[in-house]
Design a protein around this motif. Sequence first.
Motif, PDB file in Angstrom:
ATOM      1  N   ALA A  94     -30.690  25.534  36.241  1.00 40.56           N
ATOM      2  CA  ALA A  94     -29.745  24.481  35.882  1.00 40.56           C
ATOM      3  C   ALA A  94     -28.339  24.897  36.284  1.00 40.56           C
ATOM      4  CB  ALA A  94     -29.803  24.202  34.380  1.00 40.56           C
ATOM      5  N   ARG A  95     -27.750  24.118  37.168  1.00 41.01           N
ATOM      6  CA  ARG A  95     -26.377  24.388  37.625  1.00 41.01           C
ATOM      7  C   ARG A  95     -25.456  23.367  36.981  1.00 41.01           C
ATOM      8  NH1 ARG A  95     -24.734  26.537  43.278  1.00 41.01           N
ATOM      9  NH2 ARG A  95     -25.283  28.345  42.040  1.00 41.01           N
ATOM     10  N   HIS A  96     -24.340  23.868  36.453  1.00 42.78           N
ATOM     11  CA  HIS A  96     -23.363  23.032  35.756  1.00 42.78           C
ATOM     12  C   HIS A  96     -21.994  23.274  36.383  1.00 42.78           C
ATOM     13  CE1 HIS A  96     -26.547  24.458  33.048  1.00 42.78           C
ATOM     14  NE2 HIS A  96     -26.558  23.212  32.611  1.00 42.78           N
ATOM     15  N   GLN A  97     -21.287  22.200  36.664  1.00 42.57           N
ATOM     16  CA  GLN A  97     -19.965  22.301  37.281  1.00 42.57           C
ATOM     17  C   GLN A  97     -18.893  21.889  36.283  1.00 42.57           C
ATOM     18  OE1 GLN A  97     -19.342  19.561  40.561  1.00 42.57           O
ATOM     19  NE2 GLN A  97     -18.386  21.209  41.722  1.00 42.57           N
ATOM     20  N   ARG A  98     -17.730  22.515  36.425  1.00 40.93           N
ATOM     21  CA  ARG A  98     -16.613  22.160  35.543  1.00 40.93           C
ATOM     22  C   ARG A  98     -16.230  20.690  35.772  1.00 40.93           C
ATOM     23  NH1 ARG A  98     -13.434  25.827  33.302  1.00 40.93           N
ATOM     24  NH2 ARG A  98     -13.621  27.294  35.028  1.00 40.93           N
ATOM     25  N   ARG A  99     -15.920  20.006  34.702  1.00 44.32           N
ATOM     26  CA  ARG A  99     -15.527  18.593  34.772  1.00 44.32           C
ATOM     27  C   ARG A  99     -14.238  18.447  35.593  1.00 44.32           C
ATOM     28  NH1 ARG A  99     -15.436  14.947  29.557  1.00 44.32           N
ATOM     29  NH2 ARG A  99     -17.547  14.664  30.261  1.00 44.32           N
ATOM     30  N   ASP A 100     -14.221  17.434  36.441  1.00 47.23           N
ATOM     31  CA  ASP A 100     -13.043  17.088  37.250  1.00 47.23           C
ATOM     32  C   ASP A 100     -12.558  18.239  38.127  1.00 47.23           C
ATOM     33  OD1 ASP A 100     -13.005  14.510  36.104  1.00 47.23           O
ATOM     34  OD2 ASP A 100     -11.878  15.271  34.383  1.00 47.23           O
ATOM     35  N   ASP A 101     -13.466  19.094  38.562  1.00 49.46           N
ATOM     36  CA  ASP A 101     -13.091  20.240  39.397  1.00 49.46           C
ATOM     37  C   ASP A 101     -14.228  20.512  40.388  1.00 49.46           C
ATOM     38  OD1 ASP A 101     -11.957  22.489  40.477  1.00 49.46           O
ATOM     39  OD2 ASP A 101     -12.050  23.691  38.648  1.00 49.46           O
ATOM     40  N   PRO A 102     -14.370  19.670  41.433  1.00 54.15           N
ATOM     41  CA  PRO A 102     -15.528  19.769  42.321  1.00 54.15           C
ATOM     42  C   PRO A 102     -15.636  21.066  43.114  1.00 54.15           C
ATOM     43  CG  PRO A 102     -13.940  18.205  43.186  1.00 54.15           C
ATOM     44  CD  PRO A 102     -13.465  18.593  41.818  1.00 54.15           C
ATOM     45  N   VAL A 103     -14.570  21.848  43.211  1.00 53.60           N
ATOM     46  CA  VAL A 103     -14.655  23.127  43.926  1.00 53.60           C
ATOM     47  C   VAL A 103     -14.432  24.303  42.984  1.00 53.60           C
ATOM     48  CG1 VAL A 103     -13.989  22.137  46.137  1.00 53.60           C
ATOM     49  CG2 VAL A 103     -12.222  23.037  44.626  1.00 53.60           C
ATOM     50  N   GLY A 104     -14.436  24.027  41.696  1.00 53.89           N
ATOM     51  CA  GLY A 104     -14.137  25.064  40.718  1.00 53.89           C
ATOM     52  C   GLY A 104     -15.353  25.791  40.199  1.00 53.89           C
ATOM     53  N   LEU A 135     -31.740  34.399  32.569  1.00 50.99           N
ATOM     54  CA  LEU A 135     -30.385  34.863  32.875  1.00 50.99           C
ATOM     55  C   LEU A 135     -29.423  33.693  32.913  1.00 50.99           C
ATOM     56  CD1 LEU A 135     -29.511  34.341  36.186  1.00 50.99           C
ATOM     57  CD2 LEU A 135     -31.485  35.842  36.403  1.00 50.99           C
ATOM     58  N   HIS A 136     -28.163  34.029  32.735  1.00 52.07           N
ATOM     59  CA  HIS A 136     -27.050  33.088  32.873  1.00 52.07           C
ATOM     60  C   HIS A 136     -26.026  33.758  33.778  1.00 52.07           C
ATOM     61  CE1 HIS A 136     -28.568  30.638  29.567  1.00 52.07           C
ATOM     62  NE2 HIS A 136     -28.608  31.706  28.798  1.00 52.07           N
ATOM     63  N   SER A 137     -25.359  32.960  34.593  1.00 51.87           N
ATOM     64  CA  SER A 137     -24.309  33.519  35.427  1.00 51.87           C
ATOM     65  C   SER A 137     -23.217  32.481  35.621  1.00 51.87           C
ATOM     66  CB  SER A 137     -24.873  33.974  36.784  1.00 51.87           C
ATOM     67  OG  SER A 137     -25.380  32.867  37.504  1.00 51.87           O
ATOM     68  N   GLY A 138     -22.031  32.971  35.900  1.00 49.62           N
ATOM     69  CA  GLY A 138     -20.898  32.085  36.110  1.00 49.62           C
ATOM     70  C   GLY A 138     -20.007  32.026  34.885  1.00 49.62           C
ATOM     71  N   ASP A 139     -19.250  30.948  34.802  1.00 48.11           N
ATOM     72  CA  ASP A 139     -18.243  30.767  33.762  1.00 48.11           C
ATOM     73  C   ASP A 139     -18.793  29.908  32.622  1.00 48.11           C
ATOM     74  OD1 ASP A 139     -16.029  30.288  32.192  1.00 48.11           O
ATOM     75  OD2 ASP A 139     -14.815  29.416  33.795  1.00 48.11           O
ATOM     76  N   PRO A 140     -19.114  30.513  31.466  1.00 41.38           N
ATOM     77  CA  PRO A 140     -19.672  29.731  30.353  1.00 41.38           C
ATOM     78  C   PRO A 140     -18.711  28.687  29.798  1.00 41.38           C
ATOM     79  CG  PRO A 140     -19.238  31.979  29.673  1.00 41.38           C
ATOM     80  CD  PRO A 140     -19.010  31.927  31.145  1.00 41.38           C
ATOM     81  N   ALA A 141     -17.417  28.811  30.096  1.00 39.93           N
ATOM     82  CA  ALA A 141     -16.451  27.815  29.628  1.00 39.93           C
ATOM     83  C   ALA A 141     -16.702  26.446  30.261  1.00 39.93           C
ATOM     84  CB  ALA A 141     -15.025  28.284  29.918  1.00 39.93           C
ATOM     85  N   ALA A 144     -18.111  24.654  27.675  1.00 37.56           N
ATOM     86  CA  ALA A 144     -17.241  24.638  26.501  1.00 37.56           C
ATOM     87  C   ALA A 144     -17.962  25.018  25.227  1.00 37.56           C
ATOM     88  CB  ALA A 144     -16.568  23.267  26.352  1.00 37.56           C
ATOM     89  N   ALA A 145     -19.119  25.705  25.365  1.00 31.91           N
ATOM     90  CA  ALA A 145     -19.865  26.116  24.177  1.00 31.91           C
ATOM     91  C   ALA A 145     -20.439  27.513  24.352  1.00 31.91           C
ATOM     92  CB  ALA A 145     -20.983  25.127  23.898  1.00 31.91           C
ATOM     93  N   GLY A 146     -20.135  28.169  25.442  1.00 32.50           N
ATOM     94  CA  GLY A 146     -20.640  29.525  25.638  1.00 32.50           C
ATOM     95  C   GLY A 146     -21.956  29.523  26.381  1.00 32.50           C
ATOM     96  N   GLU A 147     -22.478  30.714  26.586  1.00 25.84           N
ATOM     97  CA  GLU A 147     -23.663  30.878  27.414  1.00 25.84           C
ATOM     98  C   GLU A 147     -24.938  31.086  26.616  1.00 25.84           C
ATOM     99  OE1 GLU A 147     -23.416  35.611  28.330  1.00 25.84           O
ATOM    100  OE2 GLU A 147     -22.550  34.249  29.768  1.00 25.84           O
ATOM    101  N   ASP A 148     -24.941  30.802  25.323  1.00 24.13           N
ATOM    102  CA  ASP A 148     -26.107  31.107  24.504  1.00 24.13           C
ATOM    103  C   ASP A 148     -27.310  30.229  24.819  1.00 24.13           C
ATOM    104  OD1 ASP A 148     -24.872  33.170  23.187  1.00 24.13           O
ATOM    105  OD2 ASP A 148     -24.108  31.874  21.597  1.00 24.13           O
ATOM    106  N   GLN A 149     -27.081  29.013  25.260  1.00 19.59           N
ATOM    107  CA  GLN A 149     -28.226  28.134  25.511  1.00 19.59           C
ATOM    108  C   GLN A 149     -27.833  27.001  26.414  1.00 19.59           C
ATOM    109  OE1 GLN A 149     -29.076  27.140  21.493  1.00 19.59           O
ATOM    110  NE2 GLN A 149     -27.798  25.367  21.510  1.00 19.59           N
ATOM    111  N   LEU A 150     -28.800  26.402  27.018  1.00 20.11           N
ATOM    112  CA  LEU A 150     -28.731  25.143  27.752  1.00 20.11           C
ATOM    113  C   LEU A 150     -29.749  25.121  28.853  1.00 20.11           C
ATOM    114  CD1 LEU A 150     -27.492  22.391  27.983  1.00 20.11           C
ATOM    115  CD2 LEU A 150     -26.247  23.276  29.909  1.00 20.11           C
ATOM    116  N   GLY A 151     -30.086  23.920  29.217  1.00 18.92           N
ATOM    117  CA  GLY A 151     -30.938  23.756  30.374  1.00 18.92           C
ATOM    118  C   GLY A 151     -31.466  22.384  30.492  1.00 18.92           C
TER     119      GLY A 151
END
Length: 151
Positions: A94-104, A135-141, A144-151
Amino acid sequence: MTTLQSLLDEREITRGLGHFARILDQKRWDDLTTVFAHDLAFNYGAGGEQEGIEALEEQMRQFLDVCGGTQHLIGSILVDVDGDRAESRAYVQARHQRRDDPVGAIFDSTGEYRDQWERRADGWRIVRRDAIWFLHSGDPAVLAAGEDQLG
């Protein structure tokens, strides 16, 4: 012995997993019930054991409503059908991108969905999901809830 019906059931379950990925990426929360039973139980990690479709939607929205674009890739799917019950195991990236930041910044989660399915009147539905994160990688921010879970 593999029967035509078990192959059709496996196909429907595999398609349900693909449909789930698109529900998340398009944030179509009302469609969660096309894959999950209303009375499901699930564990996505740090949130612990939870029950019900409303709790699942809340958990998905908690992370995905705050980030930008996502892409959930589900593969290496194994399905075992036994009458009106089935189990599936599928890898997820699962890849997640920062809101309103297409190259961030991005945040990736990699793991496995272990699901139990039941044939219901409206088709196959997940009645139990356990998400196992490798595993998790990248910027958990990004979430906005950290890297503990998601997918």
